[in-house]
Design an enzyme around this catalytic site. Sequence first.
Site, PDB file in Angstrom:
ATOM      1  N   LEU A 125      57.760   6.106   0.104  1.00 31.13           N
ATOM      2  CA  LEU A 125      57.031   5.325  -0.817  1.00 31.13           C
ATOM      3  C   LEU A 125      56.498   4.001  -0.308  1.00 31.13           C
ATOM      4  O   LEU A 125      55.230   3.575  -0.690  1.00 31.13           O
ATOM      5  CB  LEU A 125      58.038   4.693  -2.013  1.00 31.13           C
ATOM      6  CG  LEU A 125      58.420   6.048  -2.593  1.00 31.13           C
ATOM      7  CD1 LEU A 125      59.418   5.579  -3.806  1.00 31.13           C
ATOM      8  CD2 LEU A 125      57.458   7.140  -3.219  1.00 31.13           C
ATOM      9  N   VAL A 181      64.744   7.464   4.207  1.00 35.33           N
ATOM     10  CA  VAL A 181      63.495   8.203   4.050  1.00 35.33           C
ATOM     11  C   VAL A 181      62.539   7.927   2.824  1.00 35.33           C
ATOM     12  O   VAL A 181      61.216   7.992   2.844  1.00 35.33           O
ATOM     13  CB  VAL A 181      63.942   9.778   4.311  1.00 35.33           C
ATOM     14  CG1 VAL A 181      62.544  10.542   4.159  1.00 35.33           C
ATOM     15  CG2 VAL A 181      64.483  10.017   5.657  1.00 35.33           C
ATOM     16  N   CYS A 182      63.099   7.871   1.614  1.00 36.18           N
ATOM     17  CA  CYS A 182      62.487   7.635   0.494  1.00 36.18           C
ATOM     18  C   CYS A 182      61.869   6.301   0.522  1.00 36.18           C
ATOM     19  O   CYS A 182      60.508   6.327   0.196  1.00 36.18           O
ATOM     20  CB  CYS A 182      63.521   7.836  -0.713  1.00 36.18           C
ATOM     21  SG  CYS A 182      64.273   9.395  -0.982  1.00 36.18           S
ATOM     22  N   THR A 183      62.454   5.627   0.943  1.00 41.23           N
ATOM     23  CA  THR A 183      61.734   4.194   0.982  1.00 41.23           C
ATOM     24  C   THR A 183      60.742   4.057   1.989  1.00 41.23           C
ATOM     25  O   THR A 183      59.786   3.448   1.700  1.00 41.23           O
ATOM     26  CB  THR A 183      62.955   2.915   1.402  1.00 41.23           C
ATOM     27  OG1 THR A 183      63.950   2.943   0.432  1.00 41.23           O
ATOM     28  CG2 THR A 183      62.219   1.695   1.547  1.00 41.23           C
TER      29      THR A 183
END
Length: 154
Positions: free
Chosen positions: A51, A46-48
């Site tokens: 960003l 999810v972070c990838t």
Amino acid sequence: MTIPAAGSRAPDFSTRNQYGEQVRLSDLTGRRDVVLVFYPYAFSQVCTSELAALRDRPSLLAAAEFLAISCDPMFTLRAYADNQNLGFSLLTDFWPHGEIATSYGVFDAERGCALRGTFVVDRTGLIRWSVVNAIPEARNPDDYAEALAALNLR
């Protein structure tokens, strides 16, 4: 956890980016609006995706200084930025562990990472907009764009 309210002074901090350069929030006062994007873990799915969504919107990145902050070590952030071709600053909140996230009320002490908190800080150093999502909930970059556009209407 106390999340700073809109209209309050953004807690200042000093840390290093993925290149080892010192970054202090107050150094940007008077120069640019800033978007602080707290995220839990480099290289997580999810972070990838979050960003990468920022990376893929150069007009949004041009509207403010984006500072993505996690509790990962600086060297991990460098590998992550290189791997994902992220051209904005990734800041480490590794040590003292979670100190910056704690000052913004978004540190999850049980997991040892930041929640998905976003804070728009205007050129005077005041928080103008924020949102905090649970770790599994991705944020919408359109919300950042709307918050930044509202700053320009003042």
